[in-house]
Motif scaffolding. Structure first.
Motif, PDB file in Angstrom:
ATOM      1  N   PHE A  71      -5.202   0.193   7.852  1.00  0.00           N
ATOM      2  CA  PHE A  71      -4.294   0.982   7.009  1.00  0.00           C
ATOM      3  C   PHE A  71      -4.850   1.116   5.593  1.00  0.00           C
ATOM      4  O   PHE A  71      -4.804   2.181   4.986  1.00  0.00           O
ATOM      5  CB  PHE A  71      -2.899   0.345   7.001  1.00  0.00           C
TER       6      PHE A  71
ATOM      7  N   LEU B 173      -7.983   1.079   4.607  1.00  0.00           N
ATOM      8  CA  LEU B 173      -9.093   2.035   4.573  1.00  0.00           C
ATOM      9  C   LEU B 173      -8.577   3.475   4.703  1.00  0.00           C
ATOM     10  O   LEU B 173      -8.989   4.371   3.970  1.00  0.00           O
ATOM     11  CB  LEU B 173     -10.094   1.740   5.694  1.00  0.00           C
ATOM     12  N   ARG B 174      -7.662   3.674   5.647  1.00  0.00           N
ATOM     13  CA  ARG B 174      -7.158   5.032   5.887  1.00  0.00           C
ATOM     14  C   ARG B 174      -6.355   5.537   4.686  1.00  0.00           C
ATOM     15  O   ARG B 174      -6.424   6.716   4.337  1.00  0.00           O
ATOM     16  CB  ARG B 174      -6.317   5.072   7.155  1.00  0.00           C
ATOM     17  N   SER B 175      -5.609   4.641   4.058  1.00  0.00           N
ATOM     18  CA  SER B 175      -4.794   5.074   2.925  1.00  0.00           C
ATOM     19  C   SER B 175      -5.663   5.501   1.745  1.00  0.00           C
ATOM     20  O   SER B 175      -5.183   6.089   0.793  1.00  0.00           O
ATOM     21  CB  SER B 175      -3.852   3.957   2.491  1.00  0.00           C
ATOM     22  N   ARG B 176      -6.972   5.176   1.837  1.00  0.00           N
ATOM     23  CA  ARG B 176      -7.887   5.597   0.774  1.00  0.00           C
ATOM     24  C   ARG B 176      -8.629   6.881   1.123  1.00  0.00           C
ATOM     25  O   ARG B 176      -9.539   7.297   0.413  1.00  0.00           O
ATOM     26  CB  ARG B 176      -8.910   4.483   0.491  1.00  0.00           C
ATOM     27  N   GLY B 177      -8.299   7.447   2.297  1.00  0.00           N
ATOM     28  CA  GLY B 177      -8.908   8.725   2.646  1.00  0.00           C
ATOM     29  C   GLY B 177      -9.999   8.638   3.694  1.00  0.00           C
ATOM     30  O   GLY B 177     -10.671   9.618   3.999  1.00  0.00           O
ATOM     31  N   ILE B 178     -10.193   7.437   4.260  1.00  0.00           N
ATOM     32  CA  ILE B 178     -11.219   7.270   5.286  1.00  0.00           C
ATOM     33  C   ILE B 178     -10.571   7.512   6.650  1.00  0.00           C
ATOM     34  O   ILE B 178      -9.569   6.865   6.973  1.00  0.00           O
ATOM     35  CB  ILE B 178     -11.829   5.856   5.196  1.00  0.00           C
ATOM     36  N   ASP B 179     -11.121   8.446   7.432  1.00  0.00           N
ATOM     37  CA  ASP B 179     -10.442   8.802   8.671  1.00  0.00           C
ATOM     38  C   ASP B 179     -10.494   7.658   9.688  1.00  0.00           C
ATOM     39  O   ASP B 179     -11.295   6.733   9.564  1.00  0.00           O
ATOM     40  CB  ASP B 179     -11.032  10.088   9.264  1.00  0.00           C
TER      41      ASP B 179
ATOM     42  N   ALA C 284       2.839   6.038   1.702  1.00  0.00           N
ATOM     43  CA  ALA C 284       1.392   5.979   1.953  1.00  0.00           C
ATOM     44  C   ALA C 284       1.055   6.171   3.434  1.00  0.00           C
ATOM     45  O   ALA C 284      -0.099   6.371   3.785  1.00  0.00           O
ATOM     46  CB  ALA C 284       0.837   4.650   1.459  1.00  0.00           C
TER      47      ALA C 284
ATOM     48  N   PRO D  99      -2.287   8.683   7.360  1.00  0.00           N
ATOM     49  CA  PRO D  99      -2.538   8.122   6.021  1.00  0.00           C
ATOM     50  C   PRO D  99      -3.735   8.760   5.314  1.00  0.00           C
ATOM     51  O   PRO D  99      -3.672   9.033   4.109  1.00  0.00           O
ATOM     52  CB  PRO D  99      -2.825   6.639   6.291  1.00  0.00           C
ATOM     53  N   GLU D 100      -4.819   9.009   6.089  1.00  0.00           N
ATOM     54  CA  GLU D 100      -6.017   9.555   5.441  1.00  0.00           C
ATOM     55  C   GLU D 100      -5.803  10.991   4.967  1.00  0.00           C
ATOM     56  O   GLU D 100      -6.403  11.434   3.990  1.00  0.00           O
ATOM     57  CB  GLU D 100      -7.245   9.451   6.354  1.00  0.00           C
TER      58      GLU D 100
ATOM     59  N   ALA E  29      -3.959  10.788   1.710  1.00  0.00           N
ATOM     60  CA  ALA E  29      -4.906  10.481   0.637  1.00  0.00           C
ATOM     61  C   ALA E  29      -5.640  11.749   0.225  1.00  0.00           C
ATOM     62  O   ALA E  29      -5.813  12.023  -0.969  1.00  0.00           O
ATOM     63  CB  ALA E  29      -5.884   9.406   1.084  1.00  0.00           C
ATOM     64  N   GLY E  30      -6.046  12.523   1.216  1.00  0.00           N
ATOM     65  CA  GLY E  30      -6.752  13.775   0.943  1.00  0.00           C
ATOM     66  C   GLY E  30      -5.879  14.758   0.175  1.00  0.00           C
ATOM     67  O   GLY E  30      -6.341  15.504  -0.682  1.00  0.00           O
TER      68      GLY E  30
ATOM     69  N   PHE F 297      -1.888   8.198  -3.507  1.00  0.00           N
ATOM     70  CA  PHE F 297      -2.586   6.920  -3.583  1.00  0.00           C
ATOM     71  C   PHE F 297      -1.559   5.828  -3.812  1.00  0.00           C
ATOM     72  O   PHE F 297      -0.694   5.940  -4.671  1.00  0.00           O
ATOM     73  CB  PHE F 297      -3.572   6.928  -4.755  1.00  0.00           C
TER      74      PHE F 297
ATOM     75  N   ILE G 274     -12.030  12.122   0.973  1.00  0.00           N
ATOM     76  CA  ILE G 274     -11.066  12.973   0.258  1.00  0.00           C
ATOM     77  C   ILE G 274     -11.701  14.322  -0.104  1.00  0.00           C
ATOM     78  O   ILE G 274     -11.103  15.380   0.058  1.00  0.00           O
ATOM     79  CB  ILE G 274     -10.543  12.243  -1.005  1.00  0.00           C
TER      80      ILE G 274
ATOM     81  N   LEU H 125     -10.511   7.841  -7.255  1.00  0.00           N
ATOM     82  CA  LEU H 125     -10.031   8.788  -6.247  1.00  0.00           C
ATOM     83  C   LEU H 125      -9.151   9.888  -6.850  1.00  0.00           C
ATOM     84  O   LEU H 125      -8.949  10.930  -6.251  1.00  0.00           O
ATOM     85  CB  LEU H 125      -9.278   8.047  -5.131  1.00  0.00           C
TER      86      LEU H 125
END
Lengths: 431, 259
Positions: free
Chosen positions: A390, A392-398, B48, B72-73, B76-77, B81, B106, B162
């Protein structure tokens, strides 16, 4: 379930058909005859045998594997072989097709007066019987193993490497075994590596296949003489439905350092035996392994480190990543002999189970007969950390990248220990 | 920017959010306060994209899109955050590699080309200086062995790199000494601009001395029971949560007796 008895009968038939009236050199005929006699004496194990409890023996016994003949048109395989070579790495290549060395596909230039490199068959043809009797095949533990006896009984060829004292090899030696064709074959390569005193060498054995079902049963013996440093890697990438039983046996003399990493990701049924014997004082051994299972793969690792003399150190880390319905076994024995005071041994097995159906049986075994030793072992079994996923994903990593990042991180300490850069990269790509 | 309508959520059988309504416009800083167990962190985590919580009713609209529909990703995109209350340790993954993957993830979502190593380094260098992040810290594995203060500072550092549109700080002040608190607060202050929104989730008023909120909401039993300006924080500090709890509880029982 097919019985081991039927399998022995089948092996005997194959042996009689191909080897009995064969005009092989005397040493080879002797090795084979000893092998078949030993095999009949000890017999194949069953699952009632603790050593083989979890191993799918019936999947091997149930097949009528044939001994392959000579493969024709080997030289046309050049481009295929290129796929199995290490990227951008200059290595001495010894290439074996269906258990026999191909002079055309092999490419090794490192040589010298005392340095021998080649196949058992070609070198013995040139130089007479190889010193088989002096090597480790006589070791009691190996002799008890039916698959090692089978390897001798059906032996066709293998790599022979002899490095004289005070030699530093600048490039790795890569022994490649490719099993190919449409027949259901069994190959029994036997590699003999003897490293002299004060040497530095790196050896990679890799096993690949492009035919569906076959049985590869390899034995590698490595002798490391005084104060030498040897890195040994084994990459098992057999085809998906293959069977692979592999045994690596190393014997270390005083002051030597032996590092081994066994990477297993191919074959449907795989057994890795690794046995290191620290035979003299001040020797060091690093024994690592990485096993990656998916589908219905079964990977059974059995390691043994013998501390026979005082003041030796061993570090062992085996990591498994098991997905789908794959299953794994880790059984690591550390045997500290009575004389081996001041032994320092550490063993770790960590397993990542990526699915609910994946399974692991892990069992450390310490047998200690000296009283002043440091021996530790630990095993952990876990799943991919949801919190970390979670994060990692919440930072934009798929999802896929996050998953790969965490599995790579899990295996990193084993992979980063590999000294051949291109091999390291290749192993990372397997994850 | 963000519009939460009648949001109900639970974990297993436990109802945690019971009808949250909240609208946050561009450039606004909102503080969400409340006693322990009121649902503050749940709200932050749901924003989030945490899947542990089940949203049973209501909607969240972010910049015109249905947020609850996004992984979630993707959130973020799209520019969300959350600074974690408990940043996760990830052994074997270096901060640099992690942050570069995140930033490029992102950028990819926004249709921008990935940054190469040099571009990436120059992007983060500036932010590192602002927050006093040491080179040796970003060479280490993500949060592994970091002190509490280092972890929180690392969260704010990630936020700066980010560069989201909506930053949610989930109890970022907890466990920080006054110096670390100032560093974190200055990081947030520098981030703030008329295009960005911030949600500060906190139990205490002290972070709000450094980050001045435009609105304060008090969450209790999964509902916003009071909203007001920044003066509300001082009132809470003086009176504690008890008064608000009592008011809400008596309101609740009054409602029940009416039924």
């Amino acid at each position: 379930m097919k019985s081991s008895r039927e399998f022995i009968d089948h092996i005997q038939n194959e042996y009689d058909k191909l080897y009995k009236s064969n005009s092989a050199p005397e040493w080879l005929t002797n090795v084979r005859a000893n092998g078949i006699a030993k095999l009949k004496e000890i017999g194949f194990p069953s699952n009632r045998n603790e050593e083989w409890r979890f191993f799918n023996l019936s999947s091997i016994y149930g097949n009528k594997f044939a001994i392959p003949g000579t493969t024709s048109n080997v030289s046309a395989m050049n481009s295929q072989i290129d796929n199995y070579k290490l990227n951008n790495t200059d290595a001495d290549m010894l290439v074996f097709i269906n258990g026999r060395m191909s002079e055309d596909l092999s490419d090794f230039k490192t040589g010298g007066k005392e340095l021998k490199m080649g196949s058992l068959s070609s070198l013995s043809a040139k130089e007479g019987p190889l010193p088989f009797d002096n090597t480790l095949i006589k070791h009691a533990e190996l002799e008890k193993n039916a698959f090692t006896a089978l390897n001798s009984a059906l032996l066709t060829d293998g790599a022979y490497i002899r490095i004289p004292d005070n030699t530093t090899l600048t490039k790795p030696i890569h022994i490649l075994y490719l099993t190919t064709g449409t027949d259901k074959v069994t190959v029994s390569p036997h590699n003999l590596v003897t490293i002299g005193e004060n040497c530095h060498a790196t050896i990679l054995e890799s096993y690949v296949g492009d035919c569906a079902d076959y049985f590869s049963n390899s034995v590698t013996e490595i002798m490391v003489d005084k104060n030498s440093i040897v890195n040994h890697y084994k990459l098992q990438k057999e085809s998906d439905s293959a069977h692979h039983v592999g045994t690596v046996y190393a014997y270390q003399h005083q002051g030597s350092q032996f590092t081994s990493c066994t990477i297993a990701c191919g074959s449907r049924v795989n057994r890795n035996n690794v046995h290191v014997f620290l035979g003299d004082e001040n020797t060091e051994c690093t024994l690592n392994g990485l096993y990656l299972g998916k589908g219905n793969q079964q990977i059974d690792n059995r390691t043994r480190i013998d501390h026979a003399k005082p003041n030796c150190r061993s570090w062992e880390v085996f990591k498994g990543i098991l997905d789908d319905k794959s299953s794994g076994v880790f059984n690591g024995k550390i045997y500290v002999h009575q004389d081996a005071q001041k032994t320092d041994a550490k063993q770790t097995n960590r397993v990542l189970l990526l699915s609910d159906d994946a399974k692991i049986n892990t069992k450390p075994e310490l047998e200690i007969f000296a009283d002043d030793v440091k021996c530790t072992h630990g095993a952990t079994i876990g799943q991919l950390d949801d919190e970390a996923m979670f994060y990692l994903r919440s930072r934009g990593i798929d999802y896929k990248s996050a998953y790969a990042m965490l599995t790579k991180a899990f295996a990193a300490d084993v992979i980063d220990g590999i000294t051949i850069e291109s091999l390291k990269e290749e192993v990372y790509k397997l994850l | 920017m963000l519009e939460i309508k009648n949001l109900w959520a639970r974990i297993e059988d436990k109802e945690i959010l019971r009808g949250i309504n909240l609208t946050i416009n561009k450039g606004e800083v909102h503080a969400i306060m409340g006693p322990n167990g009121s649902g503050k962190s749940t709200l932050a985590q749901i924003l989030a994209g945490r899947e542990t919580y089940e949203v049973t009713e209501g909607s969240i609209n972010f910049k015109g899109n249905d947020l609850l529909d996004m992984d979630p990703e993707i959130r973020a995109g799209e520019g969300i955050f959350m600074a974690f209350q408990y940043p996760v340790e990830i052994p074997g993954v270096s901060c640099t590699y992690f942050l570069k993957s995140a930033l490029n993830g992102i950028r990819d979502h926004k249709g921008q080309p990935p940054l190469d190593a040099m571009e990436f380094l120059s992007t983060i260098r500036e932010k590192m200086d602002i927050l006093g992040i040491d080179q040796s810290l970003i060479n280490r594995a993500v949060n592994e062995g970091f002190s509490g203060g280092e972890k929180k500072r690392n969260e704010i550092f990630q936020m700066q790199v980010l560069n989201p549109d909506l930053a949610i700080l989930d109890e970022t002040d907890s466990g920080l000494d006054i110096d670390a608190l100032k560093v974190v607060a200055s990081g947030v202050t520098q981030f703030k601009n008329p295009e960005k929104s911030v949600i500060v989730v906190t139990h205490y008023q002290r972070l709000l001395d450094y980050i001045t909120p435009d609105f304060i909401h008090v969450l209790y039993n999964g509902k916003i029971v009071k909203s007001g300006g920044k003066e509300l924080a001082h009132k809470l500090e003086d009176e504690g949560y008890d008064r608000i709890k009592n008011e809400a509880d008596s309101l609740q029982s009054a409602e029940e007796s009416t039924v």
